[in-house]
Design a protein around this motif. Sequence first.
Motif, PDB file in Angstrom:
ATOM      1  N   TYR A  33       0.718  -1.274   0.150  1.00 38.06           N
ATOM      2  CA  TYR A  33       0.075  -0.032  -0.075  1.00 38.06           C
ATOM      3  C   TYR A  33       0.902   1.064   0.003  1.00 38.06           C
ATOM      4  O   TYR A  33       2.000   1.332   0.754  1.00 38.06           O
ATOM      5  N   TYR A  35       0.417   5.187   1.496  1.00 39.78           N
ATOM      6  CA  TYR A  35      -0.403   6.184   1.959  1.00 39.78           C
ATOM      7  C   TYR A  35       0.156   7.641   2.009  1.00 39.78           C
ATOM      8  O   TYR A  35       1.463   7.755   1.690  1.00 39.78           O
ATOM      9  N   LEU A  43      -4.093   9.103   7.735  1.00 39.43           N
ATOM     10  CA  LEU A  43      -3.329   8.514   6.530  1.00 39.43           C
ATOM     11  C   LEU A  43      -4.434   8.299   5.348  1.00 39.43           C
ATOM     12  O   LEU A  43      -5.407   7.679   5.797  1.00 39.43           O
ATOM     13  N   LEU A  45      -5.227   6.380   1.756  1.00 39.92           N
ATOM     14  CA  LEU A  45      -4.737   5.476   0.804  1.00 39.92           C
ATOM     15  C   LEU A  45      -4.673   6.071  -0.768  1.00 39.92           C
ATOM     16  O   LEU A  45      -5.332   6.625  -1.363  1.00 39.92           O
ATOM     17  N   PHE A  90       3.879   7.111   3.132  1.00 40.78           N
ATOM     18  CA  PHE A  90       4.248   5.849   3.941  1.00 40.78           C
ATOM     19  C   PHE A  90       3.729   4.712   3.007  1.00 40.78           C
ATOM     20  O   PHE A  90       2.823   4.638   2.457  1.00 40.78           O
TER      21      PHE A  90
ATOM     22  N   GLY B  43       7.368   5.050  11.073  1.00 33.74           N
ATOM     23  CA  GLY B  43       6.120   5.140  10.589  1.00 33.74           C
ATOM     24  C   GLY B  43       5.131   4.525  11.673  1.00 33.74           C
ATOM     25  O   GLY B  43       5.659   3.998  12.785  1.00 33.74           O
ATOM     26  N   PRO B  44       3.704   4.276  11.533  1.00 38.39           N
ATOM     27  CA  PRO B  44       2.939   3.870  12.477  1.00 38.39           C
ATOM     28  C   PRO B  44       3.302   2.119  12.920  1.00 38.39           C
ATOM     29  O   PRO B  44       3.711   1.265  12.003  1.00 38.39           O
ATOM     30  N   PHE B  89      -3.445   6.245  15.862  1.00 38.55           N
ATOM     31  CA  PHE B  89      -4.341   6.230  15.312  1.00 38.55           C
ATOM     32  C   PHE B  89      -5.606   5.198  15.089  1.00 38.55           C
ATOM     33  O   PHE B  89      -5.085   3.910  15.540  1.00 38.55           O
ATOM     34  N   LEU B 102      -7.492   0.267   4.559  1.00 40.25           N
ATOM     35  CA  LEU B 102      -7.896   0.878   5.957  1.00 40.25           C
ATOM     36  C   LEU B 102      -8.304   2.165   5.940  1.00 40.25           C
ATOM     37  O   LEU B 102      -7.665   2.776   5.024  1.00 40.25           O
ATOM     38  N   PHE B 104      -8.153   5.668   8.188  1.00 40.71           N
ATOM     39  CA  PHE B 104      -7.588   6.058   9.290  1.00 40.71           C
ATOM     40  C   PHE B 104      -8.449   7.267   9.791  1.00 40.71           C
ATOM     41  O   PHE B 104      -8.992   8.237   9.302  1.00 40.71           O
ATOM     42  N   GLY B 105      -8.501   7.753  11.256  1.00 41.90           N
ATOM     43  CA  GLY B 105      -8.673   8.541  11.861  1.00 41.90           C
ATOM     44  C   GLY B 105      -7.640   9.659  11.742  1.00 41.90           C
ATOM     45  O   GLY B 105      -6.580   9.292  11.346  1.00 41.90           O
TER      46      GLY B 105
END
Lengths: 113, 114
Positions: A33, A35, A43, A45, A90, B43-44, B89, B102, B104-105
């Motif tokens: 992916y 982002y 984030l 996409l 990311f 990164g997360p 997040f 996904l 995300f908030g």
Amino acid sequence: NAGVTQTPKFRILKIGQSMTLQCTQDMNHNYMYWYRQDPGMGLKLIYYSVGAGITDKGEVPNGYNVSRSTTEDFPLRLELAAPSQTSVYFCASSYLAGNQPQHFGDGTRLSIL
Amino acid sequence: DQQVKQNSPSLSVQEGRISILNCDYTNSMFDYFLWYKKYPAEGPTFLISISSIKDKNEDGRFTVFLNKSAKHLSLHIVPSQPGDSAVYFCAASARQSSGDKLTFGTGTRLAVRP
């Protein structure tokens, strides 16, 4: 165990220039992916891939292109950089769809001036 | 249209106390929820997840609660530690219809005071 590796970490581009953000993973994950994260936002996409040779658009694909020629690599291409593309990018990967969390790289901070 | 909302941009908690981070969602198709933790310039990192068939999932100091009728989930950290200071997040996916994508908030910045 490197996980997801992104290069470069930082880059400044002039409006209209092009560049490729590199992403590679060594976990043999099928899904990858891209982002972008803008300040104060979550984030979003851009593009994703479910396997080599297969890519699809995400929520914000305009101005970007991707390719997936191998399982490991998923580069993101900006053809004509615009100030609106200033962001942190990311890359992430996951093994399969379902109960498999995505693993993220450390990001590329891109500024378009 | 923000389908996943984290209405508190920041939270400050004293070390040893409980941290509660909240997340609301609007899409009833979401069936899998995750919390990610993010340090600056990294990164997360995946923290914990919960499927819509459950209402609670626990992993050490971290517990996620899901209230489907209210479309609300929360992350509890107890006891909170200074190393927990990061941006958290909330994320959700609708696996049946959208696979692994996904949403995300916007994140909540947690500061744990020594």
